[in-house]
Scaffold this active site. Structure first.
Site, PDB file in Angstrom:
ATOM      1  N   ASP A 292       0.852  -1.194   0.000  1.00 22.21           N
ATOM      2  CA  ASP A 292       0.000   0.000   0.000  1.00 22.21           C
ATOM      3  C   ASP A 292       0.891   1.249   0.000  1.00 22.21           C
ATOM      4  O   ASP A 292       1.806   1.362   0.827  1.00 22.21           O
ATOM      5  CB  ASP A 292      -0.868  -0.054   1.276  1.00 22.21           C
ATOM      6  CG  ASP A 292      -1.949   0.994   1.307  1.00 22.21           C
ATOM      7  OD1 ASP A 292      -2.416   1.404   0.231  1.00 22.21           O
ATOM      8  OD2 ASP A 292      -2.342   1.384   2.432  1.00 22.21           O
ATOM      9  N   HIS A 293       0.620   2.174  -0.896  1.00 25.73           N
ATOM     10  CA  HIS A 293       1.363   3.450  -0.965  1.00 25.73           C
ATOM     11  C   HIS A 293       2.884   3.260  -1.026  1.00 25.73           C
ATOM     12  O   HIS A 293       3.625   3.875  -0.244  1.00 25.73           O
ATOM     13  CB  HIS A 293       1.017   4.364   0.230  1.00 25.73           C
ATOM     14  CG  HIS A 293      -0.393   4.834   0.209  1.00 25.73           C
ATOM     15  ND1 HIS A 293      -0.831   5.830  -0.633  1.00 25.73           N
ATOM     16  CD2 HIS A 293      -1.479   4.437   0.904  1.00 25.73           C
ATOM     17  CE1 HIS A 293      -2.128   6.016  -0.451  1.00 25.73           C
ATOM     18  NE2 HIS A 293      -2.555   5.183   0.476  1.00 25.73           N
TER      19      HIS A 293
ATOM     20  N   SER B 207     -12.815   4.372   4.612  1.00 28.67           N
ATOM     21  CA  SER B 207     -13.455   3.962   5.858  1.00 28.67           C
ATOM     22  C   SER B 207     -14.712   4.800   6.082  1.00 28.67           C
ATOM     23  O   SER B 207     -14.783   5.961   5.666  1.00 28.67           O
ATOM     24  CB  SER B 207     -12.498   4.152   7.042  1.00 28.67           C
ATOM     25  OG  SER B 207     -11.630   3.034   7.137  1.00 28.67           O
TER      26      SER B 207
ATOM     27  N   ILE C  34      -9.621   0.029   3.135  1.00 28.57           N
ATOM     28  CA  ILE C  34     -10.172   0.263   4.475  1.00 28.57           C
ATOM     29  C   ILE C  34      -9.121  -0.072   5.526  1.00 28.57           C
ATOM     30  O   ILE C  34      -8.640  -1.210   5.591  1.00 28.57           O
ATOM     31  CB  ILE C  34     -11.435  -0.614   4.682  1.00 28.57           C
ATOM     32  CG1 ILE C  34     -12.531  -0.200   3.682  1.00 28.57           C
ATOM     33  CG2 ILE C  34     -11.940  -0.506   6.124  1.00 28.57           C
ATOM     34  CD1 ILE C  34     -13.662  -1.201   3.545  1.00 28.57           C
TER      35      ILE C  34
HETATM   36  P1  13P Z   1      -8.918   4.839   5.546  1.00 20.52           P
HETATM   37  O1  13P Z   1      -8.063   5.714   6.398  1.00 20.52           O
HETATM   38  O2  13P Z   1     -10.179   5.558   5.118  1.00 20.52           O
HETATM   39  O3  13P Z   1      -9.239   3.537   6.175  1.00 20.52           O
HETATM   40  O4  13P Z   1      -8.118   4.530   4.178  1.00 20.52           O
HETATM   41  C1  13P Z   1      -7.189   3.500   4.110  1.00 20.52           C
HETATM   42  C2  13P Z   1      -6.372   3.553   2.862  1.00 20.52           C
HETATM   43  O5  13P Z   1      -6.654   4.240   1.905  1.00 20.52           O
HETATM   44  C3  13P Z   1      -5.170   2.700   2.820  1.00 20.52           C
HETATM   45  O6  13P Z   1      -4.422   2.916   1.660  1.00 20.52           O
HETATM   46  O1  G3H Z   2      -3.363   4.919   3.653  1.00 21.89           O
HETATM   47  C1  G3H Z   2      -2.814   4.680   4.714  1.00 21.89           C
HETATM   48  C2  G3H Z   2      -3.151   3.462   5.490  1.00 21.89           C
HETATM   49  O2  G3H Z   2      -4.177   3.738   6.412  1.00 21.89           O
HETATM   50  C3  G3H Z   2      -1.936   2.935   6.164  1.00 21.89           C
HETATM   51  O3  G3H Z   2      -1.620   3.732   7.260  1.00 21.89           O
HETATM   52  O4  G3H Z   2       0.723   4.309   6.758  1.00 21.89           O
HETATM   53  O5  G3H Z   2      -0.189   4.504   9.094  1.00 21.89           O
HETATM   54  O6  G3H Z   2       0.206   2.252   8.065  1.00 21.89           O
HETATM   55  P1  G3H Z   2      -0.094   3.698   7.850  1.00 21.89           P
HETATM   56 ZN    ZN Z   3      -4.525   4.904   0.907  1.00 21.08          ZN
END
Ligand code: 13P
Ligand code: G3H
Ligand code: ZN
Length: 322
Positions: free
Chosen positions: A83-84, A227, A268
């Site tokens: 993620d990211h 979310s 989410i």
């Molecule tokens: P939320 O903070 O809305 O749960 O989003 C999570 C997200 O986009 C993780 O990449």
């Molecule tokens: O988009 C972000 C996600 O909620 C992950 O959060 O970078 O704090 O793990 P984090």
């Molecule tokens: Zn995100």
């Protein structure tokens, strides 16, 4: 079955008018809560790991926890996704380290630079059988150490998407249509209040989503920051010593609507954090004498499972699609 990529999942989700849940994982109880719900509801799932999760739990622990879930849930398809991903090196490390999908998030960079970085990741990933999510547009909110103020966020420009996808070869595209990371997605003055005094956020920009989909027919779109910030858990946190005033999320019916359109992946994380924190706060408040972590992590895991089940059945529409 072994870990899979999201290619088949997205094809079926697009055609079937539903979305796959992409849930962030940081420890064993979260992995178990999510996958137990998916197993019972026969739902495909994406387990995603952020840079922060890798720093917290360690890459190997997270991969092995997900591999354990694959063994425990042989009947559902599971994707392991970065993620990211902030740069090529992080994506490469995950591709080399067993992930089946990565996100390269160069959305804060200028358009041409975003294309250049994304293309480099796509070339490496595709050579290794891994798929790539990219992003155009900037969401507000907090992710890892990046905090994007609402005024600095920008919706995706539909006129850019065809060139971006054609030049990068990415497999899915995250777009900004008004969702936002974290539990405080909108300030109270961006919202109205309903008759019960509950904050009602501004609607998502479905016009932007529809224009993007028209330009990219059949192409899977991703929504981050999705979310819903369930108010029963905000209340649970606040009545047991927490302080989360005016926490507000994306209304579930809007996510359901997006899932029937071209949105194939919905991210989410905050709702799982809220579920876990509310449950543990309540437990501590009611059992000040207890100190065995299993006693409070057990109900936290059980409630994560029910939060996820609710999403699969009522929001994403992916129950029964494994
Ligand atoms: P939320 O903070 O809305 O749960 O989003 C999570 C997200 O986009 C993780 O990449
Ligand atoms: O988009 C972000 C996600 O909620 C992950 O959060 O970078 O704090 O793990 P984090
Ligand atoms: Zn995100």
């Amino acid at each position: 079955m072994p870990l899979v990529t999201s290619t088949e999942m997205f094809k079926k989700a697009y055609a079937g008018g539903y979305a796959i849940g992409a849930f962030n994982v940081n420890n064993m109880e979260i992995v178990q809560g999510i996958t137990e719900a998916c197993k019972e509801e026969k739902a495909p799932v994406i387990l995603q790991v952020s840079k922060g999760a890798r720093a917290y739990a360690n890459h190997t622990y997270l991969v092995k926890l997900v591999e354990a879930a694959v063994i425990e849930c042989p009947e559902i398809p599971i994707v392991l996704h970065l993620d990211h991903g902030p740069d090529f090196e992080t994506c490469k490390s995950c591709i080399d380290g067993g992930f089946t999908s990565v996100m390269i998030d160069a959305s804060s960079k200028p358009f041409e630079e975003n294309i250049e970085i994304t293309k480099k990741v796509v070339e490496y990933a595709h050579d290794h059988g891994v798929v790539v999510e990219a992003e155009l547009g900037t969401l507000a909110g907090i992710e890892d150490d990046v905090n994007v103020a609402a005024h600095a966020a920008s919706y995706t420009r539909p006129e850019e998407v065809e060139e971006f996808v054609a030049k990068t070869g990415c497999d899915s595209l995250a777009i900004a249509i008004g969702t936002s990371h974290g539990a405080y997605k909108f300030t109270p003055d961006q919202c109205t209040r309903n008759e019960k005094g509950i904050l009602v956020p501004p609607p998502l920009r479905f016009d932007v989503l529809e224009e993007v989909s028209k330009r990219l027919p059949g192409f899977p779109i991703v929504l981050h920051g999705s979310s819903s910030v369930p108010q029963e858990y905000v209340k649970m946190v606040n009545t047991h010593g927490g302080k989360m005033p005016d926490a507000v999320g994306i209304p579930e019916e809007q996510l359901r609507q997006a899932a029937t359109l071209s949105v194939c992946k919905i991210n989410i994380d905050s709702d799982l954090r809220l579920t876990m924190t509310g449950t543990i706060r309540e437990f501590f408040d009611e059992h000040p004498d207890k100190f065995d972590p299993r006693e409070y992590l057990k109900p936290a895991r059980a409630n994560i499972k029910e939060t996820v089940r609710h999403k699969l059945v009522n929001v994403l529409g992916c129950a029964g699609k494994a």
